[in-house]
Write a protein that holds these residues in place. Structure first.
Motif, PDB file in Angstrom:
ATOM      1  N   TYR A  17       8.118 -11.001  16.833  1.00 18.95           N
ATOM      2  CA  TYR A  17       7.196 -10.117  15.958  1.00 18.95           C
ATOM      3  C   TYR A  17       7.196 -10.308  14.589  1.00 18.95           C
ATOM      4  N   VAL A  18       6.077 -10.437  13.838  1.00 16.89           N
ATOM      5  CA  VAL A  18       6.162 -10.543  12.332  1.00 16.89           C
ATOM      6  C   VAL A  18       5.699  -9.017  11.815  1.00 16.89           C
ATOM      7  N   VAL A  19       6.548  -8.662  10.908  1.00 15.87           N
ATOM      8  CA  VAL A  19       6.328  -7.178  10.257  1.00 15.87           C
ATOM      9  C   VAL A  19       5.042  -7.379   9.304  1.00 15.87           C
ATOM     10  N   GLY A  20       4.179  -6.437   9.442  1.00 15.99           N
ATOM     11  CA  GLY A  20       3.145  -6.132   8.507  1.00 15.99           C
ATOM     12  C   GLY A  20       3.010  -4.865   7.860  1.00 15.99           C
ATOM     13  N   ILE A  21       1.849  -4.767   7.129  1.00 17.25           N
ATOM     14  CA  ILE A  21       1.548  -3.476   6.397  1.00 17.25           C
ATOM     15  C   ILE A  21       1.349  -2.395   7.389  1.00 17.25           C
ATOM     16  N   GLY A  22       1.954  -1.234   7.045  1.00 10.63           N
ATOM     17  CA  GLY A  22       1.683  -0.016   8.147  1.00 10.63           C
ATOM     18  C   GLY A  22       2.656  -0.025   9.196  1.00 10.63           C
ATOM     19  N   ASP A  23       3.638  -0.911   9.215  1.00 12.86           N
ATOM     20  CA  ASP A  23       4.746  -0.946  10.222  1.00 12.86           C
ATOM     21  C   ASP A  23       5.747   0.063   9.639  1.00 12.86           C
ATOM     22  N   VAL A  24       6.482   0.848  10.675  1.00 10.20           N
ATOM     23  CA  VAL A  24       7.511   1.508  10.072  1.00 10.20           C
ATOM     24  C   VAL A  24       8.875   0.895  10.540  1.00 10.20           C
ATOM     25  N   LEU A  25       9.919   0.736   9.651  1.00 12.19           N
ATOM     26  CA  LEU A  25      11.161   0.136   9.880  1.00 12.19           C
ATOM     27  C   LEU A  25      12.213   1.172   9.944  1.00 12.19           C
ATOM     28  N   GLN A  26      12.964   0.900  11.124  1.00 15.49           N
ATOM     29  CA  GLN A  26      14.324   1.690  11.039  1.00 15.49           C
ATOM     30  C   GLN A  26      15.539   0.927  10.559  1.00 15.49           C
ATOM     31  N   ILE A  27      16.098   1.379   9.639  1.00 14.76           N
ATOM     32  CA  ILE A  27      17.212   0.289   9.144  1.00 14.76           C
ATOM     33  C   ILE A  27      18.438   1.313   9.222  1.00 14.76           C
ATOM     34  N   THR A  28      19.732   0.834   9.822  1.00 13.33           N
ATOM     35  CA  THR A  28      20.832   1.351  10.146  1.00 13.33           C
ATOM     36  C   THR A  28      21.793   0.520   9.334  1.00 13.33           C
ATOM     37  N   VAL A  29      22.733   1.179   8.529  1.00 11.73           N
ATOM     38  CA  VAL A  29      24.068   0.486   7.908  1.00 11.73           C
ATOM     39  C   VAL A  29      25.081   1.359   8.618  1.00 11.73           C
ATOM     40  N   TRP A  30      26.043   0.485   9.514  1.00 10.82           N
ATOM     41  CA  TRP A  30      26.918   1.178  10.467  1.00 10.82           C
ATOM     42  C   TRP A  30      28.075   1.576   9.370  1.00 10.82           C
ATOM     43  N   PRO A  36      11.660   8.654  15.084  1.00 14.27           N
ATOM     44  CA  PRO A  36      12.009   7.360  14.189  1.00 14.27           C
ATOM     45  C   PRO A  36      10.835   7.160  13.376  1.00 14.27           C
ATOM     46  N   SER A  37       9.581   7.063  13.902  1.00  8.70           N
ATOM     47  CA  SER A  37       8.391   6.617  13.056  1.00  8.70           C
ATOM     48  C   SER A  37       8.050   7.448  11.899  1.00  8.70           C
ATOM     49  N   GLU A  38       8.633   8.647  11.937  1.00 10.41           N
ATOM     50  CA  GLU A  38       8.420   9.744  10.796  1.00 10.41           C
ATOM     51  C   GLU A  38       9.442   9.601   9.732  1.00 10.41           C
ATOM     52  N   SER A  39      10.846   9.219  10.413  1.00 10.16           N
ATOM     53  CA  SER A  39      11.934   8.965   9.340  1.00 10.16           C
ATOM     54  C   SER A  39      12.245   7.414   8.703  1.00 10.16           C
ATOM     55  N   GLY A  40      11.543   6.642   9.219  1.00  9.67           N
ATOM     56  CA  GLY A  40      11.703   5.348   8.835  1.00  9.67           C
ATOM     57  C   GLY A  40      11.046   4.859   7.760  1.00  9.67           C
ATOM     58  N   ASN A  41      11.107   3.548   7.152  1.00 11.62           N
ATOM     59  CA  ASN A  41      10.746   2.999   6.096  1.00 11.62           C
ATOM     60  C   ASN A  41       9.386   2.433   6.083  1.00 11.62           C
ATOM     61  N   TRP A  42       8.415   3.168   5.638  1.00 13.43           N
ATOM     62  CA  TRP A  42       6.933   2.660   5.748  1.00 13.43           C
ATOM     63  C   TRP A  42       6.652   1.370   4.915  1.00 13.43           C
ATOM     64  N   VAL A  43       6.058   0.286   5.476  1.00 15.36           N
ATOM     65  CA  VAL A  43       5.695  -0.921   4.959  1.00 15.36           C
ATOM     66  C   VAL A  43       4.507  -0.660   3.868  1.00 15.36           C
ATOM     67  N   HIS A  44       4.466  -0.650   2.837  1.00 10.88           N
ATOM     68  CA  HIS A  44       3.454  -0.181   1.999  1.00 10.88           C
ATOM     69  C   HIS A  44       2.490  -1.280   1.757  1.00 10.88           C
ATOM     70  N   ASN A  45       1.458  -0.700   1.058  1.00 10.63           N
ATOM     71  CA  ASN A  45       0.164  -1.823   1.081  1.00 10.63           C
ATOM     72  C   ASN A  45       0.451  -3.154   0.338  1.00 10.63           C
ATOM     73  N   ASP A  46       1.560  -2.971  -0.522  1.00 11.50           N
ATOM     74  CA  ASP A  46       1.856  -4.301  -1.212  1.00 11.50           C
ATOM     75  C   ASP A  46       2.973  -5.250  -0.553  1.00 11.50           C
ATOM     76  N   GLY A  47       2.997  -4.764   0.815  1.00 11.44           N
ATOM     77  CA  GLY A  47       3.916  -5.336   1.803  1.00 11.44           C
ATOM     78  C   GLY A  47       5.402  -5.401   1.465  1.00 11.44           C
ATOM     79  N   SER A  48       5.908  -4.072   0.843  1.00 12.75           N
ATOM     80  CA  SER A  48       7.305  -4.047   0.531  1.00 12.75           C
ATOM     81  C   SER A  48       7.784  -2.490   0.862  1.00 12.75           C
TER      82      SER A  48
END
Length: 377
Positions: A84-97, A112-124
């Motif tokens: 899968y390739v990440v795109g604008i609007g996806d929500v990432l869950q990032i964990t640092v153990w 998780p979709s509410e607490s994750g990192n949303w990919v903004h319109n500029d792709g970041s």
């Protein structure tokens, strides 16, 4: 005098027969020079160029099977491994153990979709210590390595995990004769034609599962669910991509027309499994054994676009009833016309039936005139 009347009537009848060049009703000729002999060979004289004639033989059935539509080559060219390739609007869950301060907890009230990192319109996305990172177009493994590399300046040997908590950037669209048409997400699990159709609740009773259109980048491709379900043909179960539109056609208007010397001339609806020639004839009660010409069972079909002729005409010679097994293997197409022509004697009887009233009128009129003349004498 009566002999004179009889002769006059015969002369009149011959005159009428000589002038009767049009047989009532429609007819397709099976005489030499127009169509095919009993052995299926074409005669020297052909029909006009607008019609191309074929005998329904085992060779035609094999050719039809070989011409079954297969998806285009570029649809079959799939990657060796799917990712899968990440795109604008996806929500990432990032964990640092071992660093809970860098992981936003989902909690009982947050998914998780509410607490994750949303990919903004500029792709970041923005992540602590790392700052702004462009992730659009990257795989999660690439994003994981990128974050681990940058955060290593602050944490020794960081253990980073990245997953997609919500797939929102990519969609395929399923329309037509399915129970739940709509947009369905492309996820990290490969999405194929059957997956999309099943996600939409499956096809309806009115669906034509031999007619599925896939529109990709402005180009349409013909697919068949029957080829997958019944024949196990994986070529039609193509891998779907972002923006694909899958349309399952309805079979309400898919019908063939059975005409001529059959028990009941009528349109016959095609089922989701299609329709063979013998099924169409059976649905109309079969051809009339008393008046039909068994060597003249025809299927008229509009030629494909771009052909050098207008009509494809297929002829089945069923004088030997075993030839009907060929009819069971001959698949009809929507809007085909099945026509059973009349036997020569039947056509002659129709001519006689039309001229007999005139003959009787002439005969009895002449007979009455003779009687009047005899009385006058």
């Amino acid at each position: 005098m009566k002999d004179l009347v009889g002769k006059s009537a015969v002369v009149a009848l011959i005159g009428l027969m000589a002038g009767c060049t049009i047989v009532p009703g429609s007819h397709i000729s099976t005489t030499p020079g127009w169509f095919l002999d009993d052995d299926g060979s074409e005669q020297a004289e052909s029909l006009p160029d607008s019609v191309q004639i074929h005998a329904i033989t085992t060779a035609v059935l094999r050719e039809d099977a070989e011409q079954q539509t297969e998806p285009a080559a570029n649809l079959l060219a799939e990657p060796e491994s799917y990712d899968y390739v990440v795109g604008i609007g996806d929500v990432l869950q990032i964990t640092v153990w071992d660093h809970p301060e860098l992981t936003i907890p989902a909690g009982s009230m947050r998914s998780p979709s509410e607490s994750g990192n949303w990919v903004h319109n500029d792709g970041s996305i923005f992540y602590p210590y790392v700052g702004k990172i462009r992730v659009e177009g990257l795989r999660v493994t690439e994003i994981r390595d990128l974050i681990a590399q940058r955060i290593a300046e602050y944490i020794e040997n960081p253990q980073v995990d990245v997953t997609v908590a919500a797939f929102r950037s990519q969609r395929v669209y399923v329309t037509g004769a399915v129970n739940q048409p709509g947009a369905y997400p492309v996820t990290n699990v490969p999405l194929r034609l059957l997956d999309a159709v099943n996600a939409s609740g499956g096809v309806t009773e009115s669906a034509d599962w031999t007619d599925v259109t896939l529109t990709r980048d402005g180009t349409e491709y013909r697919l068949s669910l029957r080829a997958v379900y019944q024949e196990g043909n994986p070529a039609h179960n193509v891998l779907l991509k972002e923006g694909d539109v899958v349309h399952v056609a309805r079979n309400d208007d898919n019908k063939v027309f059975v005409m001529g010397e059959v028990q009941q001339a009528k349109p016959v609806a095609m089922t989701r499994n299609g329709l063979t020639l013998i099924e169409a004839l059976s649905a109309s009660g079969g051809y009339n054994q008393d008046v039909a010409d068994a060597s003249g069972i025809f299927v008229l079909r509009r030629a494909p676009t771009g052909s050098d002729h207008l009509v494809d005409l297929y002829q089945l010679n069923a004088k030997d009833a075993t030839a009907l097994i060929l009819a069971d293997g001959f698949r009809l197409q929507s809007r085909d016309i099945v026509y059973v022509t009349a036997a020569p004697i039947s056509r002659w009887n129709r001519v006689v039936k039309q001229i007999m009233p005139t003959f009787q009128t002439i005969y009895y009129g002449a007979l009455a005139a003779d009687r009047v003349r005899d009385l006058d004498e």
